[in-house]
Write a protein that holds these residues in place. Structure first.
Motif, PDB file in Angstrom:
ATOM      1  N   UNK A 190      -2.530  10.534  -5.278  1.00 25.00           N
ATOM      2  CA  UNK A 190      -3.355   9.839  -6.262  1.00 25.00           C
ATOM      3  C   UNK A 190      -2.788   8.476  -6.619  1.00 25.00           C
ATOM      4  N   UNK A 191      -1.483   8.363  -6.635  1.00 18.45           N
ATOM      5  CA  UNK A 191      -0.845   7.069  -6.912  1.00 18.45           C
ATOM      6  C   UNK A 191      -1.228   6.044  -5.854  1.00 18.45           C
ATOM      7  N   UNK A 192      -1.298   6.470  -4.613  1.00 21.35           N
ATOM      8  CA  UNK A 192      -1.611   5.544  -3.519  1.00 21.35           C
ATOM      9  C   UNK A 192      -3.100   5.249  -3.412  1.00 21.35           C
ATOM     10  N   UNK A 193      -3.944   6.229  -3.741  1.00 20.42           N
ATOM     11  CA  UNK A 193      -5.374   5.991  -3.578  1.00 20.42           C
ATOM     12  C   UNK A 193      -5.967   5.168  -4.709  1.00 20.42           C
ATOM     13  N   UNK A 194      -5.224   4.922  -5.788  1.00 21.16           N
ATOM     14  CA  UNK A 194      -5.752   4.065  -6.859  1.00 21.16           C
ATOM     15  C   UNK A 194      -5.349   2.609  -6.669  1.00 21.16           C
ATOM     16  N   UNK A 195      -4.707   2.290  -5.566  1.00 19.13           N
ATOM     17  CA  UNK A 195      -4.411   0.893  -5.238  1.00 19.13           C
ATOM     18  C   UNK A 195      -5.413   0.429  -4.180  1.00 19.13           C
ATOM     19  N   UNK A 196      -5.323  -0.819  -3.804  1.00 23.14           N
ATOM     20  CA  UNK A 196      -6.199  -1.335  -2.747  1.00 23.14           C
ATOM     21  C   UNK A 196      -5.512  -1.312  -1.386  1.00 23.14           C
ATOM     22  N   UNK A 197      -4.398  -0.601  -1.284  1.00 23.22           N
ATOM     23  CA  UNK A 197      -3.647  -0.536  -0.033  1.00 23.22           C
ATOM     24  C   UNK A 197      -4.222   0.566   0.854  1.00 23.22           C
ATOM     25  N   UNK A 198      -5.127   0.171   1.762  1.00 25.08           N
ATOM     26  CA  UNK A 198      -5.804   1.145   2.621  1.00 25.08           C
ATOM     27  C   UNK A 198      -4.827   1.864   3.537  1.00 25.08           C
ATOM     28  N   UNK A 199      -3.795   1.149   3.990  1.00 20.96           N
ATOM     29  CA  UNK A 199      -2.820   1.756   4.900  1.00 20.96           C
ATOM     30  C   UNK A 199      -2.044   2.867   4.192  1.00 20.96           C
ATOM     31  N   UNK A 200      -1.630   2.587   2.958  1.00 25.36           N
ATOM     32  CA  UNK A 200      -0.896   3.594   2.187  1.00 25.36           C
ATOM     33  C   UNK A 200      -1.768   4.807   1.908  1.00 25.36           C
ATOM     34  N   UNK A 201      -3.035   4.563   1.543  1.00 26.73           N
ATOM     35  CA  UNK A 201      -3.949   5.669   1.269  1.00 26.73           C
ATOM     36  C   UNK A 201      -4.172   6.513   2.514  1.00 26.73           C
ATOM     37  N   UNK A 202      -4.336   5.851   3.671  1.00 30.38           N
ATOM     38  CA  UNK A 202      -4.559   6.575   4.922  1.00 30.38           C
ATOM     39  C   UNK A 202      -3.335   7.410   5.301  1.00 30.38           C
ATOM     40  N   UNK A 203      -2.166   6.848   5.137  1.00 31.40           N
ATOM     41  CA  UNK A 203      -0.954   7.586   5.494  1.00 31.40           C
ATOM     42  C   UNK A 203      -0.753   8.786   4.579  1.00 31.40           C
ATOM     43  N   UNK A 204      -1.185   8.678   3.310  1.00 34.80           N
ATOM     44  CA  UNK A 204      -1.079   9.812   2.403  1.00 34.80           C
ATOM     45  C   UNK A 204      -2.037  10.927   2.800  1.00 34.80           C
ATOM     46  N   UNK A 205      -3.233  10.583   3.262  1.00 33.78           N
ATOM     47  CA  UNK A 205      -4.163  11.614   3.743  1.00 33.78           C
ATOM     48  C   UNK A 205      -3.544  12.387   4.898  1.00 33.78           C
ATOM     49  N   UNK A 206      -2.879  11.655   5.775  1.00 34.41           N
ATOM     50  CA  UNK A 206      -2.212  12.307   6.904  1.00 34.41           C
ATOM     51  C   UNK A 206      -1.075  13.206   6.423  1.00 34.41           C
ATOM     52  N   UNK A 207      -0.337  12.739   5.430  1.00 36.64           N
ATOM     53  CA  UNK A 207       0.791  13.507   4.898  1.00 36.64           C
ATOM     54  C   UNK A 207       0.311  14.816   4.260  1.00 36.64           C
ATOM     55  N   UNK A 208      -0.803  14.733   3.535  1.00 37.31           N
ATOM     56  CA  UNK A 208      -1.367  15.938   2.909  1.00 37.31           C
ATOM     57  C   UNK A 208      -1.819  16.930   3.979  1.00 37.31           C
TER      58      UNK A 208
END
Length: 415
Positions: A190-208
């Motif tokens: 959630x910390x990563x998906x509330x930013x505009x950093x698409x790369x970070x959000x995508x990598x977190x989806x993979x991590x989950x």
């Protein structure tokens, strides 16, 4: 105190009267007393306004405007970008990179959304939720037993987190003993998906997805009575389930199931702790708890779904342009004085109880029935098992915010 996110320039088509400076994540007043700040927004800002914070976005806090936007899925899309653009972007990614799961079906619009939501409906039906009451009650009692003699606890870590999360992990077929690890992962996501950093959000989806991958693969050949096994047996348009789609489903269920109900419990118990007369009334008449739970959901709604403006439109009298972002600020809609008389008041016998805490339209929360059962059982057992409880005068509740107004801590005391 955390700094506000940078302010971006106001686009030329947005008039001054549409602009209100509000940081969804770091607004100090929001983090100090969330719903009082929401009431301030309703007094001071238009029902639909544009904020230069969080990358620049529209926020709808008015009830009729939010209701309209939630139901108009052609204009306000749940997809973060158009499907064709997403497909083109994915095609450009290096082939040796791990696949990025897409939360399914919440990032889809009708009619595709309904096709992929359908397989989950039975699992989250009212009957399925009612069938879990005894287990939920037993778990609530077990958690209360651990703290009752202490005379105090942090309600979030002691009860609100382990109760719904344990229930959900068992439903999914994930090991409850990994609860602490999974909660850390949800916070990070959630910390990563509330930013505009698409790369970070995508990598977190993979991590989950990777955190669940072992269990996902195991259920394919060894099905059990859980959601992962159910999904493996599901066909979409006659096509068998794939590992890729399993990851998509599981990422969504993991995030939704491990964070939302916790905060509903937190706001409800916080209100009860501040209102001993209401505690007394519900102890004397526990049959009123069902109504109380609904009014608490209205008074303290806490989710903020995001939408992409899919085509130029008007909302709240302002021009929204294709590609802009709109936050559906449900906590505002459920406190809108145009919809609810004296909305700041908790009223057990309120005539209009039709809140939008679970959302509106095709994306209405799939887990609403289970959440209601969990909330009602929690209130029943807390009021039945504990003496009158109050907020700890020596330790304040703490919050964080983004797409959910969420608790970090809620210290309670009782005699």
């Amino acid at each position: 105190m955390t700094a506000l996110s940078p302010a971006v320039p106001v686009p030329a088509h947005i008039p001054p009267e549409a602009v209100y400076d509000f940081d969804m994540r770091h607004d100090p007043a929001l983090l100090a007393n969330p719903h009082e700040r929401v009431r301030e927004l309703l007094r001071d800002a238009p029902p639909v306004f544009w904020t230069p914070r969080n990358g620049g976005r529209w926020i709808v806090i008015g009830h009729p405007e939010l209701f309209q936007a939630s139901r108009d899925t052609e204009t306000f899309s749940s997809g973060l970008m158009p499907r064709a653009q997403l497909a083109a972007m994915m095609a450009m990614m290096p082939k040796d990179l791990p696949r990025i799961p897409q939360a399914t079906p919440i990032t889809m619009d009708p009619p595709e959304h309904g096709k992929f939501r359908g397989p989950l409906q039975k699992t989250f039906s009212p009957r399925a939720a009612m069938n879990q009451i005894d287990d939920i009650r037993a778990l609530a009692d077990e958690l209360i037993d651990k703290v009752i003699d202490q005379g105090h606890c942090d309600f979030i870590s002691a009860i609100a987190e382990p109760l719904p999360v344990t229930v959900f992990l068992k439903m999914m077929g994930l090991p409850p003993e990994r609860l602490a690890e999974f909660r850390v992962l949800v916070h990070e996501f959630l910390e990563n998906t509330t930013t505009d950093n698409m790369v970070a959000a995508a990598s977190m989806s993979r991590k989950v997805a990777d955190a669940m991958l072992g269990e996902i693969l195991a259920r394919k050949d060894d099905p059990r009575d859980d959601i992962i096994s159910l999904l493996w047996a599901t066909e979409i348009d006659g096509a068998p389930m794939t590992l890729e789609l399993m990851e998509d489903y599981c990422v969504l269920l993991f995030i939704a199931g491990l964070d939302t109900v916790i905060n509903g419990m937190g706001f409800g118990i916080r209100h009860l702790a501040m209102n001993p007369d209401l505690q007394d009334k519900l102890r004397a008449r526990p049959e009123l708890i069902v109504e109380a739970a609904e009014e608490l959901l209205r008074r303290y709604s806490f989710t903020i779904p995001m939408r992409r403006v899919a085509q130029d439109t008007k909302l709240g009298g302002f021009d929204l342009k294709e590609g802009e972002t709109l936050a559906l600020y449900i906590p505002g809609a459920d406190l809108d004085p145009r919809e609810f008389t004296e909305p700041e008041q908790f009223e057990l016998d309120r005539e209009n109880k039709v809140h939008v805490a679970f959302g509106v339209g095709p994306h209405r929360c799939l887990g609403a029935h289970l959440a209601r059962v969990e909330l009602q059982v929690l209130y029943q057992q807390m009021l039945k098992r504990l003496p009158p409880f109050r907020l700890d005068p020596d330790a304040e509740a703490t919050f964080h915010s983004g797409n959910i107004i969420a608790f970090d801590t809620l210290p309670l005391r009782w005699d």
